[in-house]
Design a protein around this motif. Structure first.
Motif, mmCIF file in Angstrom:
data_model
loop_
_atom_site.group_PDB
_atom_site.id
_atom_site.type_symbol
_atom_site.label_atom_id
_atom_site.label_comp_id
_atom_site.label_asym_id
_atom_site.label_seq_id
_atom_site.Cartn_x
_atom_site.Cartn_y
_atom_site.Cartn_z
ATOM 1 N N ILE A 249 0.847 -1.236 -0.143
ATOM 2 C CA ILE A 249 -0.038 -0.175 0.189
ATOM 3 C C ILE A 249 0.879 1.348 -0.066
ATOM 4 N N SER B 131 2.357 1.640 -3.536
ATOM 5 C CA SER B 131 1.510 2.346 -4.651
ATOM 6 C C SER B 131 1.312 3.633 -4.292
ATOM 7 N N GLN C 119 -1.472 14.839 -8.249
ATOM 8 C CA GLN C 119 -2.562 14.855 -9.338
ATOM 9 C C GLN C 119 -2.685 13.232 -9.661
ATOM 10 N N THR D 47 -5.710 8.408 -10.062
ATOM 11 C CA THR D 47 -6.157 6.948 -9.991
ATOM 12 C C THR D 47 -7.459 6.795 -9.231
ATOM 13 N N ALA E 130 -10.825 4.774 -10.569
ATOM 14 C CA ALA E 130 -11.354 3.930 -9.678
ATOM 15 C C ALA E 130 -12.911 4.006 -9.644
ATOM 16 N N PHE E 131 -13.390 5.321 -9.479
ATOM 17 C CA PHE E 131 -14.988 5.575 -9.473
ATOM 18 C C PHE E 131 -15.506 5.509 -10.745
ATOM 19 N N LYS E 132 -14.833 5.622 -11.931
ATOM 20 C CA LYS E 132 -15.272 5.798 -13.203
ATOM 21 C C LYS E 132 -16.359 4.245 -13.568
ATOM 22 N N SER F 293 -11.799 1.298 -13.940
ATOM 23 C CA SER F 293 -11.188 0.483 -12.748
ATOM 24 C C SER F 293 -9.864 -0.446 -13.494
ATOM 25 N N ALA G 80 -7.143 2.104 -13.413
ATOM 26 C CA ALA G 80 -6.730 2.425 -12.025
ATOM 27 C C ALA G 80 -5.675 1.275 -11.607
ATOM 28 N N GLY G 81 -6.226 0.140 -11.819
ATOM 29 C CA GLY G 81 -5.476 -1.083 -11.518
ATOM 30 C C GLY G 81 -3.972 -1.037 -11.940
ATOM 31 N N ILE H 243 -1.786 1.320 -10.440
ATOM 32 C CA ILE H 243 -1.446 0.891 -9.150
ATOM 33 C C ILE H 243 -0.073 -0.047 -9.613
ATOM 34 N N ILE I 153 3.947 0.714 -8.276
ATOM 35 C CA ILE I 153 4.570 -0.315 -7.557
ATOM 36 C C ILE I 153 5.938 -0.532 -8.413
#
Lengths: 280, 74
Positions: A6, A9, A36, A41, A45-47, A199, A202-203, A206, A210
């Motif tokens: 976490i 990320s 930003q 991200t 994630a909310f889209k 999503s 967004a993945g 992430i 990393i």
């Protein structure tokens, strides 16, 4: 482990924001705020998310899962000081991810990005030569033992400077907006990631975050040795800013120019390796 | 019909999110209590973290609503 994932990320996304900010400031633009990419991200994630009709459904989702999984594995290898060969394997798997992201969507832009990812496979060769040089000097491939060797003999950056440059090129080839970022160049909209939105994007963000933390930390640990957390973060930050400078000043190369330059660097390193082998 | 199907999907994503999160946390706890080797904890986390991330995002996204969440400004 989960705490590290976490934290990495969030740190990686912050690094991406700093990268954009530095590039913008050098190019005399105000640029986005450094957080930003975190907002970006969160927004993705909310889209609304769905799988395009032209996409191969399993492939389309699996590459996102694979992207996060391989860099989570790479982060674990760095954390426990494991073999750098594993890092090489994860780096190669990332090429599969890049290619898969492009091809799975069914979009022409994505496919072109995916194909460019394959033709830029030469970017893996400098990493292999870097590993060989490190082994010739230290006699080990375990990150923890390489760090111990440096505490006794001094930084590998001094002993194996050409290998450090080669790994720096690898980092550069994986940075956004860099001279080697041919797979996501703007003539292909967003290249291989064009059709991954919501999503899924967004993945991917992430996973890429990393990846940035893994590459920067492994570069610092491999060539300057072990440090306390604040010093390690500071050195990672400095490497990142230097990469941003290069990205800001260098135009994006054409696909064949990028491959030629990376192959040339590998050729020079092979000569260097032969020299090291003969004289050490 | 679409709303019902979306709702079902959302509850599935919620279940996957909680399953992944609880399994990862349990494996972390088991490692702290020395009942599970660290390598197994790492394998569980590396396998389930991607599923956790995607299912969390899919659970949170706006697919049940008519439109996306509007732009909120910087």
């Amino acid at each position: 482990m989960i705490t590290a994932l976490i934290t990495s990320s969030l740190l990686g996304l912050l690094f991406h924001g700093i990268h954009r900010k530095v590039i913008a400031r050098i190019q005399m633009r105000p640029g986005p705020p450094i957080w930003q990419e975190l907002l970006h991200t969160a927004k993705f994630a909310f889209k609304q998310s769905w799988i395009p009709a032209s996409a191969s459904e399993v492939h389309y989702v699996a590459v996102v899962l694979l992207c996060i999984a391989i860099w989570s594995g790479a982060l674990y290898v760095v954390m426990v000081g494991g073999s750098v060969l594993f890092l090489f394997v994860f780096y190669l798997l990332h090429k599969v991810v890049e290619h898969g992201i492009g091809l799975s969507s069914g979009s022409s832009y994505g496919k072109f990005g995916g194909i460019r990812s394959v033709i830029s496979a030469a970017s893996e060769l400098p990493l292999f030569t870097t590993i060989v040089v490190i082994y010739l000097f230290t006699g080990t491939l375990k990150l923890s033992e390489i760090i111990t060797w440096q505490s006794e003999h001094g930084m590998l950056l001094i002993y194996a400077f050409p290998a450090a440059i080669a790994m720096y090129l690898i980092l550069l080839s994986k940075m956004h907006y860099g001279p080697f970022s041919i797979i996501e160049s703007k003539e292909l909209v967003s290249g291989n990631i064009t059709e991954h939105f919501g999503s899924w994007r967004a993945g991917l963000e992430i996973g890429f975050a990393i990846k940035t933390v893994v590459l920067l930390s492994s570069f610092v640990l491999l060539f300057t040795g072990g440090h306390s957390w604040p010093v390690l973060l500071l050195l990672m930050f400095l490497v990142l800013v230097s990469l941003s400078f290069v990205c800001a000043f260098t135009p994006m190369l054409g696909p064949y120019d990028a491959v030629t330059l990376q192959s040339l660097m590998t050729g020079i390193l092979v000569i260097y390796i032969i020299g090291v082998w003969v004289f050490i | 019909m679409t709303a019902i199907r979306d709702h079902t999907k959302k509850s599935e994503y919620k279940t996957i999110t909680f399953f992944c999160a609880s399994t990862i946390l349990l494996s972390e706890c088991a490692t702290w209590l020395w009942t599970l080797p660290k390598i197994f904890c790492a394998l569980i986390t590396i396998t389930l973290f991607p599923c956790f991330v995607l299912s969390l995002f899919l659970w949170l996204n706006a697919s049940e609503k008519e439109r996306d969440i509007p732009f909120m400004g910087y």
